[in-house]
Design an enzyme around this catalytic site. Sequence first.
Site, PDB file in Angstrom:
ATOM      1  N   ARG A   1     -68.478 -13.639  -4.928  1.00  0.00           N
ATOM      2  CA  ARG A   1     -68.850 -13.397  -3.534  1.00  0.00           C
ATOM      3  C   ARG A   1     -67.627 -12.872  -2.772  1.00  0.00           C
ATOM      4  NH1 ARG A   1     -71.282 -19.271  -2.241  1.00  0.00           N
ATOM      5  NH2 ARG A   1     -69.794 -19.804  -3.877  1.00  0.00           N
TER       6      ARG A   1
ATOM      7  N   LYS B   1     -64.746 -19.305  -1.055  1.00  0.00           N
ATOM      8  CA  LYS B   1     -64.448 -20.618  -1.658  1.00  0.00           C
ATOM      9  C   LYS B   1     -63.124 -21.173  -1.151  1.00  0.00           C
ATOM     10  CE  LYS B   1     -66.557 -22.812  -3.881  1.00  0.00           C
ATOM     11  NZ  LYS B   1     -67.550 -23.772  -3.334  1.00  0.00           N
TER      12      LYS B   1
ATOM     13  N   TYR C   1     -65.251 -22.040   2.917  1.00  0.00           N
ATOM     14  CA  TYR C   1     -65.653 -23.382   2.474  1.00  0.00           C
ATOM     15  C   TYR C   1     -64.397 -24.118   2.012  1.00  0.00           C
ATOM     16  CZ  TYR C   1     -70.590 -22.119   2.525  1.00  0.00           C
ATOM     17  OH  TYR C   1     -71.849 -21.749   2.929  1.00  0.00           O
TER      18      TYR C   1
ATOM     19  N   HIS D   1     -64.484 -28.179   1.539  1.00  0.00           N
ATOM     20  CA  HIS D   1     -64.921 -29.387   0.815  1.00  0.00           C
ATOM     21  C   HIS D   1     -63.723 -30.289   0.475  1.00  0.00           C
ATOM     22  CE1 HIS D   1     -69.026 -27.952   0.522  1.00  0.00           C
ATOM     23  NE2 HIS D   1     -68.569 -26.786   0.115  1.00  0.00           N
TER      24      HIS D   1
ATOM     25  N   GLU E   1     -68.538 -25.683   5.889  1.00  0.00           N
ATOM     26  CA  GLU E   1     -69.505 -26.745   5.587  1.00  0.00           C
ATOM     27  C   GLU E   1     -69.571 -27.845   6.648  1.00  0.00           C
ATOM     28  OE1 GLU E   1     -66.653 -26.271   4.067  1.00  0.00           O
ATOM     29  OE2 GLU E   1     -65.627 -28.178   3.837  1.00  0.00           O
TER      30      GLU E   1
ATOM     31  N   SER F   1     -77.013 -23.809   0.631  1.00  0.00           N
ATOM     32  CA  SER F   1     -77.812 -24.941   0.154  1.00  0.00           C
ATOM     33  C   SER F   1     -79.185 -24.456  -0.294  1.00  0.00           C
ATOM     34  CB  SER F   1     -77.964 -25.989   1.255  1.00  0.00           C
ATOM     35  OG  SER F   1     -76.724 -26.599   1.497  1.00  0.00           O
TER      36      SER F   1
ATOM     37  N   SER G   1     -85.236 -43.950  -0.907  1.00  0.00           N
ATOM     38  CA  SER G   1     -84.296 -44.095  -2.019  1.00  0.00           C
ATOM     39  C   SER G   1     -83.603 -45.457  -1.961  1.00  0.00           C
ATOM     40  CB  SER G   1     -83.247 -42.989  -1.894  1.00  0.00           C
ATOM     41  OG  SER G   1     -82.394 -43.020  -2.979  1.00  0.00           O
TER      42      SER G   1
ATOM     43  N   VAL H   1     -77.675 -35.121  -2.351  1.00  0.00           N
ATOM     44  CA  VAL H   1     -77.399 -35.966  -1.181  1.00  0.00           C
ATOM     45  C   VAL H   1     -76.196 -35.418  -0.409  1.00  0.00           C
ATOM     46  CG1 VAL H   1     -78.220 -37.966  -2.484  1.00  0.00           C
ATOM     47  CG2 VAL H   1     -75.785 -37.585  -2.252  1.00  0.00           C
ATOM     48  N   LEU H   2     -76.114 -35.761   0.854  1.00  0.00           N
ATOM     49  CA  LEU H   2     -74.946 -35.368   1.652  1.00  0.00           C
ATOM     50  C   LEU H   2     -74.714 -36.332   2.787  1.00  0.00           C
ATOM     51  CD1 LEU H   2     -72.700 -33.295   2.417  1.00  0.00           C
ATOM     52  CD2 LEU H   2     -74.381 -32.177   3.868  1.00  0.00           C
TER      53      LEU H   2
ATOM     54  N   ALA I   1     -74.424 -31.903  -5.501  1.00  0.00           N
ATOM     55  CA  ALA I   1     -73.445 -32.503  -4.571  1.00  0.00           C
ATOM     56  C   ALA I   1     -72.040 -32.602  -5.169  1.00  0.00           C
ATOM     57  CB  ALA I   1     -73.940 -33.878  -4.141  1.00  0.00           C
ATOM     58  N   ILE I   2     -71.829 -31.944  -6.298  1.00  0.00           N
ATOM     59  CA  ILE I   2     -70.511 -32.029  -6.961  1.00  0.00           C
ATOM     60  C   ILE I   2     -69.395 -31.466  -6.069  1.00  0.00           C
ATOM     61  CG2 ILE I   2     -70.732 -29.806  -8.202  1.00  0.00           C
ATOM     62  CD1 ILE I   2     -69.163 -33.044  -9.595  1.00  0.00           C
ATOM     63  N   ASP I   3     -69.748 -30.521  -5.166  1.00  0.00           N
ATOM     64  CA  ASP I   3     -68.703 -29.971  -4.283  1.00  0.00           C
ATOM     65  C   ASP I   3     -68.184 -31.037  -3.320  1.00  0.00           C
ATOM     66  OD1 ASP I   3     -71.082 -30.061  -2.883  1.00  0.00           O
ATOM     67  OD2 ASP I   3     -70.846 -28.105  -1.927  1.00  0.00           O
TER      68      ASP I   3
ATOM     69  N   VAL J   1     -71.884 -27.505 -11.687  1.00  0.00           N
ATOM     70  CA  VAL J   1     -71.150 -26.330 -11.207  1.00  0.00           C
ATOM     71  C   VAL J   1     -70.926 -26.444  -9.695  1.00  0.00           C
ATOM     72  CG1 VAL J   1     -71.252 -23.811 -10.959  1.00  0.00           C
ATOM     73  CG2 VAL J   1     -72.024 -24.892 -13.089  1.00  0.00           C
TER      74      VAL J   1
ATOM     75  N   ASN K   1     -69.834 -24.171  -7.593  1.00  0.00           N
ATOM     76  CA  ASN K   1     -70.191 -22.984  -6.778  1.00  0.00           C
ATOM     77  C   ASN K   1     -71.445 -22.340  -7.350  1.00  0.00           C
ATOM     78  OD1 ASN K   1     -68.769 -22.157  -9.099  1.00  0.00           O
ATOM     79  ND2 ASN K   1     -67.959 -20.334  -8.108  1.00  0.00           N
TER      80      ASN K   1
HETATM   81  N1  LIG Z   1     -72.706 -27.062  -5.825  1.00  0.00           N
HETATM   82  C1  LIG Z   1     -72.957 -26.099  -4.965  1.00  0.00           C
HETATM   83  O1  LIG Z   1     -72.760 -24.925  -5.255  1.00  0.00           O
HETATM   84  C2  LIG Z   1     -73.529 -26.418  -3.619  1.00  0.00           C
HETATM   85  C3  LIG Z   1     -74.027 -25.405  -2.774  1.00  0.00           C
HETATM   86  C4  LIG Z   1     -74.592 -25.773  -1.550  1.00  0.00           C
HETATM   87  C5  LIG Z   1     -74.623 -27.097  -1.154  1.00  0.00           C
HETATM   88  N2  LIG Z   1     -74.084 -28.031  -2.007  1.00  0.00           N
HETATM   89  C6  LIG Z   1     -74.087 -29.470  -1.670  1.00  0.00           C
HETATM   90  O2  LIG Z   1     -75.386 -30.006  -1.789  1.00  0.00           O
HETATM   91  C7  LIG Z   1     -75.417 -31.221  -1.059  1.00  0.00           C
HETATM   92  C8  LIG Z   1     -76.675 -31.282  -0.194  1.00  0.00           C
HETATM   93  O3  LIG Z   1     -76.596 -30.310   0.839  1.00  0.00           O
HETATM   94  P1  LIG Z   1     -77.765 -30.098   1.916  1.00  0.00           P
HETATM   95  O4  LIG Z   1     -77.404 -28.881   2.684  1.00  0.00           O
HETATM   96  O5  LIG Z   1     -79.079 -30.201   1.270  1.00  0.00           O
HETATM   97  O6  LIG Z   1     -77.555 -31.370   2.845  1.00  0.00           O
HETATM   98  P2  LIG Z   1     -78.615 -31.968   3.907  1.00  0.00           P
HETATM   99  O7  LIG Z   1     -77.807 -32.666   4.924  1.00  0.00           O
HETATM  100  O8  LIG Z   1     -79.584 -30.921   4.340  1.00  0.00           O
HETATM  101  O9  LIG Z   1     -79.428 -33.026   3.033  1.00  0.00           O
HETATM  102  C9  LIG Z   1     -78.852 -34.176   2.481  1.00  0.00           C
HETATM  103  C10 LIG Z   1     -79.921 -35.216   2.367  1.00  0.00           C
HETATM  104  O10 LIG Z   1     -79.367 -36.312   1.618  1.00  0.00           O
HETATM  105  C11 LIG Z   1     -79.916 -37.497   2.168  1.00  0.00           C
HETATM  106  N3  LIG Z   1     -79.087 -38.618   1.734  1.00  0.00           N
HETATM  107  C12 LIG Z   1     -77.853 -39.011   2.178  1.00  0.00           C
HETATM  108  N4  LIG Z   1     -77.415 -40.074   1.467  1.00  0.00           N
HETATM  109  C13 LIG Z   1     -78.389 -40.334   0.542  1.00  0.00           C
HETATM  110  C14 LIG Z   1     -78.514 -41.296  -0.482  1.00  0.00           C
HETATM  111  N5  LIG Z   1     -77.568 -42.218  -0.705  1.00  0.00           N
HETATM  112  N6  LIG Z   1     -79.647 -41.297  -1.245  1.00  0.00           N
HETATM  113  C15 LIG Z   1     -80.639 -40.381  -1.033  1.00  0.00           C
HETATM  114  N7  LIG Z   1     -80.554 -39.445  -0.060  1.00  0.00           N
HETATM  115  C16 LIG Z   1     -79.454 -39.413   0.707  1.00  0.00           C
HETATM  116  C17 LIG Z   1     -79.909 -37.251   3.676  1.00  0.00           C
HETATM  117  O11 LIG Z   1     -80.795 -38.128   4.356  1.00  0.00           O
HETATM  118  C18 LIG Z   1     -80.378 -35.791   3.721  1.00  0.00           C
HETATM  119  O12 LIG Z   1     -81.785 -35.690   3.835  1.00  0.00           O
HETATM  120  C19 LIG Z   1     -74.104 -31.245  -0.254  1.00  0.00           C
HETATM  121  O13 LIG Z   1     -73.155 -32.048  -0.914  1.00  0.00           O
HETATM  122  C20 LIG Z   1     -73.658 -29.803  -0.278  1.00  0.00           C
HETATM  123  O14 LIG Z   1     -72.268 -29.683  -0.080  1.00  0.00           O
HETATM  124  C21 LIG Z   1     -73.538 -27.710  -3.191  1.00  0.00           C
END
Ligand SMILES: NC(=O)c1ccc[n+]([C@@H]2O[C@H](COP(=O)([O-])OP(=O)(O)OC[C@H]3O[C@@H](n4cnc5c(N)ncnc54)[C@H](O)[C@@H]3O)[C@@H](O)[C@H]2O)c1
Length: 372
Positions: free
Chosen positions: A15, A75, A94, A96, A118, A133, A219, A238-239, A267-269, A297, A299
């Site tokens: 990107r 990144k 980003y 993180h 983020e 996301s 949950s 989760v976040l 959620a690995i990031d 992964v 990213n």
């Molecule tokens: N790996 C990647 O490339 C990549 C890319 C984009 C986003 N992400 C990550 O994905 C994750 C989610 O992002 P999002 O935009 O969907 O966030 P979001 O805020 O829209 O959603 C997160 C959800 O998790 C829920 N939550 C929080 N704690 C919880 C728990 N203990 N058990 C169950 N649910 C729980 C919240 O209520 C919320 O509904 C973030 O960590 C984000 O950084 C990673």
Amino acid sequence: MIIGVPKEIKNNEFRVGLTPDSVKVLVSHGQILKVEAGAGMGIGVSDKEYLEAGAEVISEVGEIFRDSELIIKVKEPQPEECKLLRKEQILFTYLHLAADRRQTELLLESGAIAIGYETVKKGGDLPLLAPMSEIAGKLSVQAGARFLEKSFGGTGILLGGAAGVLPARVLVIGGGIVGQNAAQVALGMGAEVSILDTSAGKVRSLNDKYRGSIKCSLSGTDSIKRHSQASDLIIGAVLSPGAGAPKVVTRETLRIMRPGTVIVDVAIDQGGCFETSRPTTHEDPVFVVEGVLHYCVANIPGAVPKTSTFALNKVTLPYIIKLATRGPDAAFTEIPGFSDGLNICKGKLTNKAVADHLELPHVDWVSAIGEG
Ligand SMILES: NC(=O)c1ccc[n+]([C@@H]2O[C@H](COP(=O)([O-])OP(=O)(O)OC[C@H]3O[C@@H](n4cnc5c(N)ncnc54)[C@H](O)[C@@H]3O)[C@@H](O)[C@H]2O)c1
């Protein structure tokens, strides 16, 4: 302002921080753009297109970091990039940080002003995380389905099943943007899908939205164990904004899961929401722990850099225009929620969630930005 766009150097990251169209808009606002040669190559955009948009194309990345007042990336800066940052230079990308103590230390040492996409807020939303996301959520199921295939190490289950054969069960933990996009793709592929979330309000609104086509419930330790045991694919989504991801699936739970189950820890990031996760790359995306295939992964949207770059730029551009034309102090005051993006400012941590997670002190952004 002089704005620099270096070529991304993270593993398999194609990107780019600004498209030629965004460059054109910024030039029309009187900004000077320096784009590293080859920065757009990964999305099929040539240096010529950046030149035609009004940018200078620079072959030396050192020159970009030396001359620019504002650096736009995608990144988190890699250690060699952190070392090129200088005092009071603005970095918008980003970050993180909760998952990356080393990067935090290097950014603090640099004295730069580091704004993380983020953690920028708009009302209760994270507008600059949302497009990635959405893409990561959709891709997580694509990746999970692939690794369920036998030749990729999976158990050989097709998400949609077949006539007379039950579909796969997909569990999504976290019903936010990643979670809902993952759930909808899994449903579209014919899987039986459940979502678990800790927010009762979220569960209620998801149940209204999906009307039983996707089963949504609260949950907790017991529900996660019960669902994990019965699932073929689990998406961790989760976040807790800024903070490290809570570990919702333990190693002990892995032991009661069916061998060959695939987990995708989106959620690995933020450090990962499975106890056994560690970051992987598109080059080497999976590993096995307790018989469970982990895809972690950091990213994921980097796999579709063209879609991701355009989706990201669409939302970041108004913030970049404001930063470049008004400077960070005025930009933070004039756009509500923008200052939440400020993570590090002139040697001080300004994001409380990050600071708490890393057990470091923090100050508020107004006092940090006011310091010379
Ligand atoms: N790996 C990647 O490339 C990549 C890319 C984009 C986003 N992400 C990550 O994905 C994750 C989610 O992002 P999002 O935009 O969907 O966030 P979001 O805020 O829209 O959603 C997160 C959800 O998790 C829920 N939550 C929080 N704690 C919880 C728990 N203990 N058990 C169950 N649910 C729980 C919240 O209520 C919320 O509904 C973030 O960590 C984000 O950084 C990673």
